[in-house]
Design a protein around this motif. Structure first.
Motif, PDB file in Angstrom:
ATOM      1  N   THR A   1       0.864  -1.203   0.155  1.00 41.56           N
ATOM      2  CA  THR A   1       0.091   0.074  -0.044  1.00 41.56           C
ATOM      3  C   THR A   1       0.872   1.213   0.182  1.00 41.56           C
ATOM      4  OG1 THR A   1      -0.063   0.147   2.519  1.00 41.56           O
ATOM      5  CG2 THR A   1      -1.840  -1.224   1.298  1.00 41.56           C
ATOM      6  N   ALA A   2       0.327   2.359  -0.460  1.00 42.46           N
ATOM      7  CA  ALA A   2       0.998   3.709  -0.480  1.00 42.46           C
ATOM      8  C   ALA A   2       1.401   3.838   1.108  1.00 42.46           C
ATOM      9  CB  ALA A   2       0.420   4.661  -1.366  1.00 42.46           C
ATOM     10  N   TYR A   3       0.558   3.825   1.791  1.00 40.79           N
ATOM     11  CA  TYR A   3       0.776   4.127   3.400  1.00 40.79           C
ATOM     12  C   TYR A   3       1.909   3.265   3.783  1.00 40.79           C
ATOM     13  CZ  TYR A   3      -0.281   3.890   8.338  1.00 40.79           C
ATOM     14  OH  TYR A   3      -0.043   3.984   9.574  1.00 40.79           O
ATOM     15  N   GLY A   4       1.835   1.840   3.650  1.00 39.15           N
ATOM     16  CA  GLY A   4       3.048   1.037   4.023  1.00 39.15           C
ATOM     17  C   GLY A   4       4.394   1.405   3.543  1.00 39.15           C
ATOM     18  N   ARG A   5       4.166   1.694   2.108  1.00 40.89           N
ATOM     19  CA  ARG A   5       5.384   2.266   1.734  1.00 40.89           C
ATOM     20  C   ARG A   5       6.060   3.265   2.223  1.00 40.89           C
ATOM     21  NH1 ARG A   5       2.566  -0.165  -2.767  1.00 40.89           N
ATOM     22  NH2 ARG A   5       1.751   1.820  -3.654  1.00 40.89           N
ATOM     23  N   SER A   6       5.143   4.427   2.637  1.00 40.09           N
ATOM     24  CA  SER A   6       5.561   5.639   2.839  1.00 40.09           C
ATOM     25  C   SER A   6       6.314   5.452   4.300  1.00 40.09           C
ATOM     26  CB  SER A   6       4.751   6.648   2.959  1.00 40.09           C
ATOM     27  OG  SER A   6       3.267   6.365   3.805  1.00 40.09           O
ATOM     28  N   LYS A   7       5.623   4.411   5.126  1.00 38.76           N
ATOM     29  CA  LYS A   7       6.033   4.397   6.423  1.00 38.76           C
ATOM     30  C   LYS A   7       7.527   3.589   6.374  1.00 38.76           C
ATOM     31  CE  LYS A   7       3.016   5.838   9.651  1.00 38.76           C
ATOM     32  NZ  LYS A   7       3.358   6.741  10.704  1.00 38.76           N
ATOM     33  N   TRP A   8       7.549   2.414   5.636  1.00 37.63           N
ATOM     34  CA  TRP A   8       8.775   1.793   5.280  1.00 37.63           C
ATOM     35  C   TRP A   8      10.003   2.573   5.046  1.00 37.63           C
ATOM     36  CZ3 TRP A   8      11.864  -1.393   6.714  1.00 37.63           C
ATOM     37  CH2 TRP A   8      12.921  -2.192   5.922  1.00 37.63           C
ATOM     38  N   GLN A   9       9.595   3.601   4.140  1.00 37.69           N
ATOM     39  CA  GLN A   9      10.756   4.274   3.535  1.00 37.69           C
ATOM     40  C   GLN A   9      11.229   5.246   4.875  1.00 37.69           C
ATOM     41  OE1 GLN A   9      11.021   7.720   0.147  1.00 37.69           O
ATOM     42  NE2 GLN A   9      10.578   5.642  -0.554  1.00 37.69           N
ATOM     43  N   ALA A  10      10.292   5.806   5.604  1.00 40.36           N
ATOM     44  CA  ALA A  10      10.829   6.537   6.722  1.00 40.36           C
ATOM     45  C   ALA A  10      11.643   5.888   7.815  1.00 40.36           C
ATOM     46  CB  ALA A  10       9.335   6.812   7.452  1.00 40.36           C
ATOM     47  N   GLU A  11      10.844   4.444   7.631  1.00 41.31           N
ATOM     48  CA  GLU A  11      11.958   3.558   8.605  1.00 41.31           C
ATOM     49  C   GLU A  11      13.600   3.386   8.340  1.00 41.31           C
ATOM     50  OE1 GLU A  11      10.476  -0.290  10.004  1.00 41.31           O
ATOM     51  OE2 GLU A  11       8.392   0.583   9.956  1.00 41.31           O
ATOM     52  N   GLN A  12      13.674   3.283   7.031  1.00 38.48           N
ATOM     53  CA  GLN A  12      15.062   3.322   6.362  1.00 38.48           C
ATOM     54  C   GLN A  12      15.424   4.524   6.405  1.00 38.48           C
ATOM     55  OE1 GLN A  12      13.005   1.643   2.658  1.00 38.48           O
ATOM     56  NE2 GLN A  12      14.618   0.240   2.730  1.00 38.48           N
ATOM     57  N   GLY A  13      15.047   5.484   6.193  1.00 40.29           N
ATOM     58  CA  GLY A  13      15.526   6.963   6.423  1.00 40.29           C
ATOM     59  C   GLY A  13      15.955   7.087   7.837  1.00 40.29           C
ATOM     60  N   LEU A  14      15.364   6.955   8.879  1.00 40.97           N
ATOM     61  CA  LEU A  14      15.775   6.877  10.082  1.00 40.97           C
ATOM     62  C   LEU A  14      17.068   6.255  10.358  1.00 40.97           C
ATOM     63  CD1 LEU A  14      12.492   6.530  12.235  1.00 40.97           C
ATOM     64  CD2 LEU A  14      13.576   8.669  11.772  1.00 40.97           C
ATOM     65  N   ALA A  15      17.366   5.216   9.799  1.00 34.24           N
ATOM     66  CA  ALA A  15      18.543   4.470  10.017  1.00 34.24           C
ATOM     67  C   ALA A  15      19.835   5.040   9.609  1.00 34.24           C
ATOM     68  CB  ALA A  15      18.359   2.898   9.517  1.00 34.24           C
ATOM     69  N   ALA A  16      19.509   6.000   8.624  1.00 38.58           N
ATOM     70  CA  ALA A  16      20.701   6.555   7.958  1.00 38.58           C
ATOM     71  C   ALA A  16      20.993   8.288   8.751  1.00 38.58           C
ATOM     72  CB  ALA A  16      20.191   6.944   6.602  1.00 38.58           C
ATOM     73  N   ILE A  17      20.363   8.623   9.776  1.00 40.32           N
ATOM     74  CA  ILE A  17      20.582   9.770  10.453  1.00 40.32           C
ATOM     75  C   ILE A  17      21.848   9.665  11.447  1.00 40.32           C
ATOM     76  CG2 ILE A  17      19.590  11.725  11.539  1.00 40.32           C
ATOM     77  CD1 ILE A  17      16.938  11.096  10.396  1.00 40.32           C
ATOM     78  N   PRO A  18      22.550  10.122  11.235  1.00 37.17           N
ATOM     79  CA  PRO A  18      23.855   9.789  12.272  1.00 37.17           C
ATOM     80  C   PRO A  18      23.487  10.516  13.722  1.00 37.17           C
ATOM     81  CG  PRO A  18      24.693  10.837  10.343  1.00 37.17           C
ATOM     82  CD  PRO A  18      23.032  10.969  10.264  1.00 37.17           C
ATOM     83  N   GLY A  19      23.715   9.684  14.538  1.00 34.71           N
ATOM     84  CA  GLY A  19      23.408  10.268  15.851  1.00 34.71           C
ATOM     85  C   GLY A  19      22.221  10.092  16.514  1.00 34.71           C
ATOM     86  N   LEU A  20      21.227   9.475  15.738  1.00 40.02           N
ATOM     87  CA  LEU A  20      19.930   9.564  16.196  1.00 40.02           C
ATOM     88  C   LEU A  20      19.626   8.040  16.882  1.00 40.02           C
ATOM     89  CD1 LEU A  20      16.792  10.420  16.216  1.00 40.02           C
ATOM     90  CD2 LEU A  20      16.513   8.964  14.080  1.00 40.02           C
ATOM     91  N   ASP A  21      19.238   7.984  18.183  1.00 37.35           N
ATOM     92  CA  ASP A  21      18.732   7.127  19.117  1.00 37.35           C
ATOM     93  C   ASP A  21      17.279   6.639  18.851  1.00 37.35           C
ATOM     94  OD1 ASP A  21      18.040   5.141  20.692  1.00 37.35           O
ATOM     95  OD2 ASP A  21      18.847   6.358  22.840  1.00 37.35           O
ATOM     96  N   TYR A  22      16.978   5.892  18.170  1.00 36.79           N
ATOM     97  CA  TYR A  22      15.313   5.803  17.635  1.00 36.79           C
ATOM     98  C   TYR A  22      15.101   4.084  17.856  1.00 36.79           C
ATOM     99  CZ  TYR A  22      16.423   3.515  13.425  1.00 36.79           C
ATOM    100  OH  TYR A  22      17.063   2.755  12.286  1.00 36.79           O
ATOM    101  N   VAL A  23      13.731   4.046  18.272  1.00 40.16           N
ATOM    102  CA  VAL A  23      13.168   2.876  18.095  1.00 40.16           C
ATOM    103  C   VAL A  23      11.630   2.941  17.335  1.00 40.16           C
ATOM    104  CG1 VAL A  23      11.644   1.219  19.536  1.00 40.16           C
ATOM    105  CG2 VAL A  23      13.790   1.895  20.357  1.00 40.16           C
ATOM    106  N   VAL A  24      11.428   1.738  16.688  1.00 41.49           N
ATOM    107  CA  VAL A  24      10.341   1.807  15.834  1.00 41.49           C
ATOM    108  C   VAL A  24       9.110   0.959  16.243  1.00 41.49           C
ATOM    109  CG1 VAL A  24       9.472   1.229  13.471  1.00 41.49           C
ATOM    110  CG2 VAL A  24      11.700   2.482  13.595  1.00 41.49           C
TER     111      VAL A  24
END
Length: 346
Positions: free
Chosen positions: A157-180
């Motif tokens: 779904t477009a919704y699922g793809r947009s959330k998945w791309q956000a998850e992948q982008g978070l992993a590329a932000i240096p210094g960000l402590d995050y949980v999904v």
């Protein structure tokens, strides 16, 4: 001792408003992020502090974050619950759910506006329709095997793809402590999509689609909120956690419980073929787009209703977040219907 500060985005919405209430009860200094024109009907507690959130441009958000840090210092934690579940176009989903999420996370780090963890409320929809074929030896009474967190996401779904791309982008932000967090379907008071089913039951009609067995999962909003608060200080950095109430249900379970709690005596149960839903969803989506609106029935909704297997393995959340869901469907529906009656929704 100064209580920890917490920014909650999407605070005026269904999930976010419950998070605000729970965080206040837990002793946080709560900042509710709201957009221009957002309703504050569920944000009446005088302890709430408000932050104007504009995720559409770097300049506006950067200026707001700098002003916040200068006046109040950085937040200790952020729960990002804001997001779009219905949009006119796929690009709109990505502007809000992907670009908006990554802009916020990136600038929180760049402006030193976040001391500790960023919790992102994603969705089980990032996984897509996995393990849809019946297995030879499933758990007793079930047809399918659960989706695992080791499975590769294939959002459909477009919704699922947009959330998945956000998850992948978070992993590329240096210094960000995050949980999904990846919750399944979230229901409860104030939520309007599942409420449509209650309205239908009140009119003595229950509508389902597809003739293959469907195995569904749910999570009551209060269970999701507790998992989100736990994830502020628990869980593995960068990890995604599935969330359900720990049970698997048939496609009739929710409507049967609604019928019982609402005291509706007779209900006509109609099951339509998938091709019919596909046609109706396309027509409704097209008409809504012509009118500049969004529609509850649309091609994304078709994919969600078509999916047969919504099981997933929540053992990691139970272990790492000390997650212990307290609301099986029977309890959650009872509380939800009681709220509908109290607020005169039904």
């Amino acid at each position: 001792m100064t209580p920890p500060s917490l920014l909650i985005t999407g605070a005026s919405g269904f999930i976010g408003s419950f998070m605000v209430e729970a965080a206040l009860s837990a002793g946080f200094t709560v900042w509710a992020a709201v957009r221009d024109g957002s309703s504050r009907s569920y944000l009446q507690d005088p302890r709430i502090r408000f932050f104007h959130l504009d995720l559409r441009s770097d300049e506006a958000l950067q200026a707001a974050l700098r002003e916040q840090v200068a006046a109040h210092g950085p937040w200790d934690y952020v729960i990002h619950a804001a997001g779009a579940t219905k949009c006119r176009t796929e690009a709109d989903f990505f502007r809000t759910n992907t670009e908006g999420t990554l802009r916020l996370a990136r600038l929180l780090v760049a402006e030193q506006a976040l001391r500790h963890r960023f919790v992102f409320v994603s969705s089980l929809s990032v996984m897509g329709a996995l393990r849809e074929q019946p297995v030879d030896a499933p758990a007793e009474g079930l047809h399918y095997a659960p989706i695992l967190d080791t499975d590769t996401p294939r959002p459909n779904t477009a919704y699922g793809r947009s959330k998945w791309q956000a998850e992948q982008g978070l992993a590329a932000i240096p210094g960000l402590d995050y949980v999904v967090l990846r919750p399944t379907g979230v229901y409860g008071p104030r939520e309007r999509d599942y409420f449509l089913m209650a309205k239908s039951i009140a009119r003595h009609v229950d509508f389902a689609v597809g003739y293959r067995p469907q195995e569904i999962t749910f999570i009551y909003v209060r269970d999701l909120v507790q998992a989100a608060l736990a994830a502020l200080t628990r869980g593995t950095r960068g990890r995604a956690y599935f969330l359900t109430d720990g049970c698997v249900y048939t496609s009739r379970a929710f409507s049967d419980l609604l019928q019982r709690e609402m005291g509706v005596r007779r209900v006509l149960h109609i099951t339509a073929p998938l091709w019919f839903l596909r046609v109706v969803s396309r027509v409704a989506g097209t008409v809504a787009a012509w009118r500049g609106r969004t529609s509850t029935l649309n091609p994304d909704k078709y994919q969600i209703m078509k999916q047969r297997n919504w099981q997933c393995d929540i053992s990691a959340a139970c272990r790492d977040l000390d997650y212990a869901p307290a609301y099986p469907l029977e309890r959650g529906v009872a509380e939800t219907v009681a709220w509908y009656k109290q607020e005169k929704w039904i």
